[in-house]
Motif scaffolding. Structure first.
Motif, PDB file in Angstrom:
ATOM      1  N   VAL A  17       0.701  -1.212   0.145  1.00 59.03           N
ATOM      2  CA  VAL A  17      -0.019  -0.086  -0.061  1.00 59.03           C
ATOM      3  C   VAL A  17       0.886   1.173  -0.121  1.00 59.03           C
ATOM      4  O   VAL A  17       0.195   2.454  -0.154  1.00 59.03           O
ATOM      5  N   THR A  18       2.186   1.109   0.180  1.00 64.83           N
ATOM      6  CA  THR A  18       2.999   2.342   0.292  1.00 64.83           C
ATOM      7  C   THR A  18       3.580   2.363  -1.105  1.00 64.83           C
ATOM      8  O   THR A  18       4.647   3.344  -1.402  1.00 64.83           O
ATOM      9  N   ASN A  19       3.410   1.754  -2.107  1.00 60.20           N
ATOM     10  CA  ASN A  19       3.969   1.635  -3.419  1.00 60.20           C
ATOM     11  C   ASN A  19       2.773   1.807  -4.585  1.00 60.20           C
ATOM     12  O   ASN A  19       2.157   0.886  -4.793  1.00 60.20           O
ATOM     13  N   GLN A  20       2.612   3.227  -5.114  1.00 59.78           N
ATOM     14  CA  GLN A  20       1.475   3.204  -5.804  1.00 59.78           C
ATOM     15  C   GLN A  20       1.486   2.382  -7.178  1.00 59.78           C
ATOM     16  O   GLN A  20       0.482   1.910  -7.669  1.00 59.78           O
ATOM     17  N   GLU A  21       2.697   1.869  -7.801  1.00 60.46           N
ATOM     18  CA  GLU A  21       2.832   1.251  -9.022  1.00 60.46           C
ATOM     19  C   GLU A  21       2.172  -0.344  -8.581  1.00 60.46           C
ATOM     20  O   GLU A  21       1.464  -0.777  -9.432  1.00 60.46           O
ATOM     21  N   THR A  22       2.450  -0.826  -7.376  1.00 64.85           N
ATOM     22  CA  THR A  22       1.906  -2.219  -7.102  1.00 64.85           C
ATOM     23  C   THR A  22       0.448  -2.060  -6.836  1.00 64.85           C
ATOM     24  O   THR A  22      -0.414  -2.894  -7.232  1.00 64.85           O
ATOM     25  N   ILE A  23       0.097  -0.937  -6.447  1.00 62.55           N
ATOM     26  CA  ILE A  23      -1.507  -0.729  -6.190  1.00 62.55           C
ATOM     27  C   ILE A  23      -2.208  -0.701  -7.496  1.00 62.55           C
ATOM     28  O   ILE A  23      -3.077  -1.540  -7.794  1.00 62.55           O
ATOM     29  N   ARG A  24      -1.605   0.039  -8.448  1.00 60.61           N
ATOM     30  CA  ARG A  24      -2.347  -0.035  -9.858  1.00 60.61           C
ATOM     31  C   ARG A  24      -2.096  -1.271 -10.790  1.00 60.61           C
ATOM     32  O   ARG A  24      -3.275  -1.698 -11.159  1.00 60.61           O
ATOM     33  N   THR A  25      -1.173  -1.874 -10.535  1.00 58.81           N
ATOM     34  CA  THR A  25      -0.975  -3.351 -11.024  1.00 58.81           C
ATOM     35  C   THR A  25      -1.831  -4.316 -10.366  1.00 58.81           C
ATOM     36  O   THR A  25      -2.450  -5.107 -10.871  1.00 58.81           O
ATOM     37  N   ALA A  26      -2.062  -4.448  -9.054  1.00 55.84           N
ATOM     38  CA  ALA A  26      -2.706  -5.462  -8.316  1.00 55.84           C
ATOM     39  C   ALA A  26      -4.386  -5.083  -8.580  1.00 55.84           C
ATOM     40  O   ALA A  26      -4.971  -5.956  -8.898  1.00 55.84           O
ATOM     41  N   ILE A  27      -4.841  -3.956  -8.919  1.00 57.95           N
ATOM     42  CA  ILE A  27      -6.191  -3.517  -8.995  1.00 57.95           C
ATOM     43  C   ILE A  27      -6.507  -4.092 -10.382  1.00 57.95           C
ATOM     44  O   ILE A  27      -7.537  -4.748 -10.926  1.00 57.95           O
ATOM     45  N   PRO A  79      10.654   8.002  16.800  1.00 59.02           N
ATOM     46  CA  PRO A  79      11.274   8.840  15.542  1.00 59.02           C
ATOM     47  C   PRO A  79      10.179   9.285  14.488  1.00 59.02           C
ATOM     48  O   PRO A  79       9.165   8.634  14.162  1.00 59.02           O
ATOM     49  N   THR A  80      10.354  10.449  14.165  1.00 61.35           N
ATOM     50  CA  THR A  80       9.452  11.065  13.155  1.00 61.35           C
ATOM     51  C   THR A  80       9.200  10.317  12.066  1.00 61.35           C
ATOM     52  O   THR A  80       7.874  10.345  11.486  1.00 61.35           O
ATOM     53  N   ASP A  81      10.394   9.849  11.468  1.00 63.89           N
ATOM     54  CA  ASP A  81      10.133   9.088  10.267  1.00 63.89           C
ATOM     55  C   ASP A  81       9.185   7.811  10.269  1.00 63.89           C
ATOM     56  O   ASP A  81       8.691   7.335   9.316  1.00 63.89           O
ATOM     57  N   GLU A  82       9.218   7.203  11.426  1.00 70.85           N
ATOM     58  CA  GLU A  82       8.557   5.890  11.845  1.00 70.85           C
ATOM     59  C   GLU A  82       7.061   6.466  11.939  1.00 70.85           C
ATOM     60  O   GLU A  82       6.019   5.778  11.579  1.00 70.85           O
ATOM     61  N   MET A  83       6.749   7.692  12.544  1.00 66.80           N
ATOM     62  CA  MET A  83       5.349   8.272  12.430  1.00 66.80           C
ATOM     63  C   MET A  83       4.817   8.400  11.131  1.00 66.80           C
ATOM     64  O   MET A  83       3.804   8.067  10.688  1.00 66.80           O
ATOM     65  N   LYS A  84       5.665   8.774  10.284  1.00 66.64           N
ATOM     66  CA  LYS A  84       5.375   9.274   8.772  1.00 66.64           C
ATOM     67  C   LYS A  84       5.144   7.827   8.036  1.00 66.64           C
ATOM     68  O   LYS A  84       4.093   7.846   7.247  1.00 66.64           O
ATOM     69  N   GLU A  85       5.976   7.011   8.320  1.00 63.37           N
ATOM     70  CA  GLU A  85       5.817   5.545   7.927  1.00 63.37           C
ATOM     71  C   GLU A  85       4.391   5.087   8.092  1.00 63.37           C
ATOM     72  O   GLU A  85       3.774   4.287   7.254  1.00 63.37           O
ATOM     73  N   ASN A  86       4.067   5.243   9.641  1.00 67.91           N
ATOM     74  CA  ASN A  86       2.791   4.837   9.997  1.00 67.91           C
ATOM     75  C   ASN A  86       1.507   5.457   9.224  1.00 67.91           C
ATOM     76  O   ASN A  86       0.811   4.539   8.620  1.00 67.91           O
ATOM     77  N   PHE A  87       1.726   6.488   8.966  1.00 68.23           N
ATOM     78  CA  PHE A  87       0.675   7.290   8.317  1.00 68.23           C
ATOM     79  C   PHE A  87       0.689   6.785   6.772  1.00 68.23           C
ATOM     80  O   PHE A  87      -0.377   6.983   6.098  1.00 68.23           O
ATOM     81  N   ASN A  88       1.779   6.330   6.185  1.00 72.09           N
ATOM     82  CA  ASN A  88       1.849   6.017   4.742  1.00 72.09           C
ATOM     83  C   ASN A  88       1.131   4.799   4.729  1.00 72.09           C
ATOM     84  O   ASN A  88       0.491   4.609   3.646  1.00 72.09           O
ATOM     85  N   THR A  89       1.245   3.920   5.687  1.00 75.10           N
ATOM     86  CA  THR A  89       0.428   2.670   5.389  1.00 75.10           C
ATOM     87  C   THR A  89      -0.860   2.779   5.968  1.00 75.10           C
ATOM     88  O   THR A  89      -1.751   2.330   5.143  1.00 75.10           O
ATOM     89  N   ASN A  90      -1.247   3.332   6.981  1.00 72.53           N
ATOM     90  CA  ASN A  90      -2.634   3.369   7.530  1.00 72.53           C
ATOM     91  C   ASN A  90      -3.556   4.351   7.065  1.00 72.53           C
ATOM     92  O   ASN A  90      -4.850   4.259   6.998  1.00 72.53           O
ATOM     93  N   PHE A  91      -2.862   5.366   6.415  1.00 75.54           N
ATOM     94  CA  PHE A  91      -3.936   6.326   5.797  1.00 75.54           C
ATOM     95  C   PHE A  91      -3.646   6.687   4.475  1.00 75.54           C
ATOM     96  O   PHE A  91      -4.504   6.555   3.824  1.00 75.54           O
ATOM     97  N   PHE A  92      -2.598   7.120   3.955  1.00 76.39           N
ATOM     98  CA  PHE A  92      -2.108   7.670   2.680  1.00 76.39           C
ATOM     99  C   PHE A  92      -2.286   6.219   1.764  1.00 76.39           C
ATOM    100  O   PHE A  92      -2.860   6.428   0.779  1.00 76.39           O
ATOM    101  N   GLY A  93      -2.017   5.049   2.471  1.00 75.13           N
ATOM    102  CA  GLY A  93      -1.896   3.986   1.509  1.00 75.13           C
ATOM    103  C   GLY A  93      -3.164   3.637   1.116  1.00 75.13           C
ATOM    104  O   GLY A  93      -3.838   3.200   0.025  1.00 75.13           O
ATOM    105  N   VAL A  94      -4.127   3.586   2.389  1.00 74.53           N
ATOM    106  CA  VAL A  94      -5.781   3.275   2.085  1.00 74.53           C
ATOM    107  C   VAL A  94      -6.264   4.362   0.993  1.00 74.53           C
ATOM    108  O   VAL A  94      -6.854   3.944   0.064  1.00 74.53           O
TER     109      VAL A  94
END
Length: 266
Positions: free
Chosen positions: A50-60, A89-104
């Motif tokens: 979900v953090t990789n837009q290309e894999t999202i397009r391909t999977a759908i 770490p702030t980078d880990e916070m951003k990674e969590n949002f990338n998965t749980n929010f932006f990835g969705v």
């Protein structure tokens, strides 16, 4: 023709339980995992991160090719995170949002054109009971899931005109392997939160280990899919988990905060 379901994070835990239950009920299920070749299930699997837009397009696109359409999108993939806000770490916070929010959101964006074309569909976002309150040492997880709750409300109004329904399902603690997949901020020796965080880290894992059977969540999802006019918000969990949301609505902020602090021994 049976309804088709596309579900992210279907290789284990709640996602796998939902996918198996719907498959056994006769739905055409396509599940996703970052490494689908390592998963042995009777339903079809495709690769998706979900953090990789290309894999999202391909999977759908692959899912559409396999089952012809997507009637129900279940955004189940997610990631836990624990730790004091100051120590995490702030980078880990951003990674969590990338998965749980932006990835969705990115998965939804890719599916919506197909649903508009077929003049209907259902999108189910898996959030959390934790989305309704800021929990100590889980603040970033609460925030990412809470943000998804609010975006779902907005999206529901935007896509209603196309015959598409969008709902949230907030589970409480279920017996899954989510604790193993969480990012745990280390208990730093020089941390001001060392003692209290260490105690609560053990408490969080205990809650998951003693959680309910994920089949309860699967049955709830099945009922929602069968509802022609679903609600926007659903909570699936124990009585006290759901009642805690009610208490937050009716109690003064400081009183509710005190209850949480007593629970977490703060």
């Amino acid at each position: 023709m049976s309804k088709t379901v596309f579900i992210t994070g279907a290789s284990s835990g709640i996602g796998k339980s939902i996918a198996m239950y719907l498959y056994n009920k006769g739905y055409a299920v396509v599940g996703t995992s970052r490494n689908p070749n390592k998963v042995e299930v009777p339903f079809q699997m495709v690769a998706l991160d979900v953090t990789n837009q290309e894999t999202i397009r391909t999977a759908i696109a692959e899912a559409i090719e396999k089952v012809g359409k997507i009637d129900v999108l279940i955004n189940n993939a997610g990631k836990g995170i624990t730790g004091p806000i100051e120590d995490t770490p702030t980078d880990e916070m951003k990674e969590n949002f990338n998965t749980n929010f932006f990835g969705v959101i990115d998965v939804i964006k890719e599916v919506l054109p197909y649903m508009r074309e077929q003049k209907g569909g259902l999108i189910i976002n898996t959030t959390s009971i934790a989305a309704y309150m800021g929990l100590p040492f889980r603040g970033i997880y609460s925030a990412s899931k809470g943000a998804l709750e609010l975006v779902t409300e907005a999206l529901s109004m935007e896509v209603k005109q196309f015959g598409i329904n969008v709902v949230n399902v907030a589970p409480g603690d279920f017996a899954t392997n989510i604790a193993a997949g969480r990012y745990h901020t280390p208990v730093f020796e020089n941390s001001a939160y060392k003692e209290k965080y260490a105690e609560n880290l053990a408490l969080m894992d205990t809650h998951v280990d003693s959680g309910a059977d994920p089949i309860i969540m699967a049955k709830a999802i099945h009922q929602i899919i069968g509802n022609k006019t679903p609600k926007i918000h659903y909570k699936v969990g124990g009585f006290m988990e759901k009642f805690s949301i009610v208490l937050k609505r009716i109690l003064p902020d400081k009183v509710y905060e005190k209850l949480l602090m007593n629970h977490y021994k703060l």
